[in-house]
Design a protein around this motif. Sequence first.
Motif, short mmCIF file in Angstrom:
data_model
loop_
_atom_site.label_atom_id
_atom_site.label_comp_id
_atom_site.label_asym_id
_atom_site.label_seq_id
_atom_site.Cartn_x
_atom_site.Cartn_y
_atom_site.Cartn_z
N LYS A 12 20.41 6.31 14.49
CA LYS A 12 21.03 5.10 13.60
C LYS A 12 20.85 3.43 13.95
CE LYS A 12 23.71 7.42 10.32
NZ LYS A 12 22.34 8.50 9.75
N ALA A 13 19.83 3.26 14.85
CA ALA A 13 19.32 1.97 15.50
C ALA A 13 18.77 1.25 14.50
CB ALA A 13 19.71 1.99 17.09
N GLU A 14 18.73 0.16 14.44
CA GLU A 14 17.15 -0.61 13.71
C GLU A 14 16.77 -0.76 14.25
OE1 GLU A 14 16.35 -1.18 11.05
OE2 GLU A 14 18.33 0.13 10.33
N HIS A 41 14.31 -3.48 16.14
CA HIS A 41 14.53 -4.71 16.28
C HIS A 41 15.53 -4.37 17.85
CE1 HIS A 41 17.04 -5.19 13.11
NE2 HIS A 41 17.58 -5.55 13.76
N GLU A 42 16.50 -3.64 17.51
CA GLU A 42 17.63 -3.69 18.20
C GLU A 42 17.26 -2.40 19.71
OE1 GLU A 42 20.99 -1.73 16.16
OE2 GLU A 42 21.01 -3.69 14.60
N VAL A 43 16.50 -2.28 19.50
CA VAL A 43 15.72 -1.41 20.32
C VAL A 43 14.50 -1.46 21.71
CG1 VAL A 43 15.41 1.73 21.61
CG2 VAL A 43 16.50 1.33 19.46
N ASP A 44 15.15 -1.95 22.58
CA ASP A 44 14.19 -2.44 23.56
C ASP A 44 12.99 -1.54 23.95
OD1 ASP A 44 13.21 -2.46 27.14
OD2 ASP A 44 13.05 -3.93 26.16
N ASP A 45 11.22 -2.34 23.45
CA ASP A 45 9.90 -1.75 23.21
C ASP A 45 10.21 -0.75 24.68
OD1 ASP A 45 9.38 -2.87 20.78
OD2 ASP A 45 8.42 -4.38 22.18
N TRP A 95 12.42 2.72 24.34
CA TRP A 95 12.18 3.92 23.06
C TRP A 95 10.81 4.63 23.64
CZ3 TRP A 95 8.40 5.17 19.44
CH2 TRP A 95 6.86 3.83 19.88
N SER A 131 11.70 1.14 8.58
CA SER A 131 11.29 0.24 10.14
C SER A 131 10.68 1.01 11.29
CB SER A 131 12.78 -0.72 10.76
OG SER A 131 13.69 0.58 9.98
N TRP A 132 11.37 2.11 11.51
CA TRP A 132 10.91 3.00 12.52
C TRP A 132 9.20 2.99 12.27
CZ3 TRP A 132 12.12 2.78 17.41
CH2 TRP A 132 13.76 3.25 18.40
N LYS A 177 7.26 0.34 13.60
CA LYS A 177 7.74 0.30 14.68
C LYS A 177 6.81 0.52 15.54
CE LYS A 177 9.98 -1.31 18.67
NZ LYS A 177 10.33 -2.48 18.67
#
Length: 146
Positions: free
Chosen positions: A70-72, A74-78, A81, A106-107, A110
């Motif tokens: 449930k993380a957006e 933009h909150e996850v380092d490229d 992931w 959003s995913w 990304k």
Amino acid sequence: NTVLHNLFRPTFVAQHFKKEFHLSLCSDGLSSWIRNDPNQHEFNTEILKATKFLYKTVIPRFVKNLELLKAEPHEVDDSTWILDVKKAGINCRHLGHVRSHITTASWKRKILTECVARAVKNELRALLRDTMRKLKIASVEAYLAA
């Protein structure tokens, strides 16, 4: 020739396929190198089975876990992931398939951005190699000075 680099990730073979099916895959499967091998059909069938397992089981499981966070995006380092994708045994060339299972807009965005960036990087590298070949130079130093 893509035969030498379109392979399964070692983590896929070790973590998923060997555990699930107790089989080893022939690295020459689906190539002409085993054309005269009496086990050719078996080797090719195992690779097709592994591919189906990747698409039908591993990738959907990865996507489910990704969306459960449930993380957006933009909150996850490229890099984090993408490492998670690789740890799951999924090559980045399968990101389009990963994206097809994603439900979050959003995913999806990304992952599409990552796919486009990788495609552009590969095109730029090809242009650079072509230019270096034409100029008969073996390094990028000529480009750095400019």
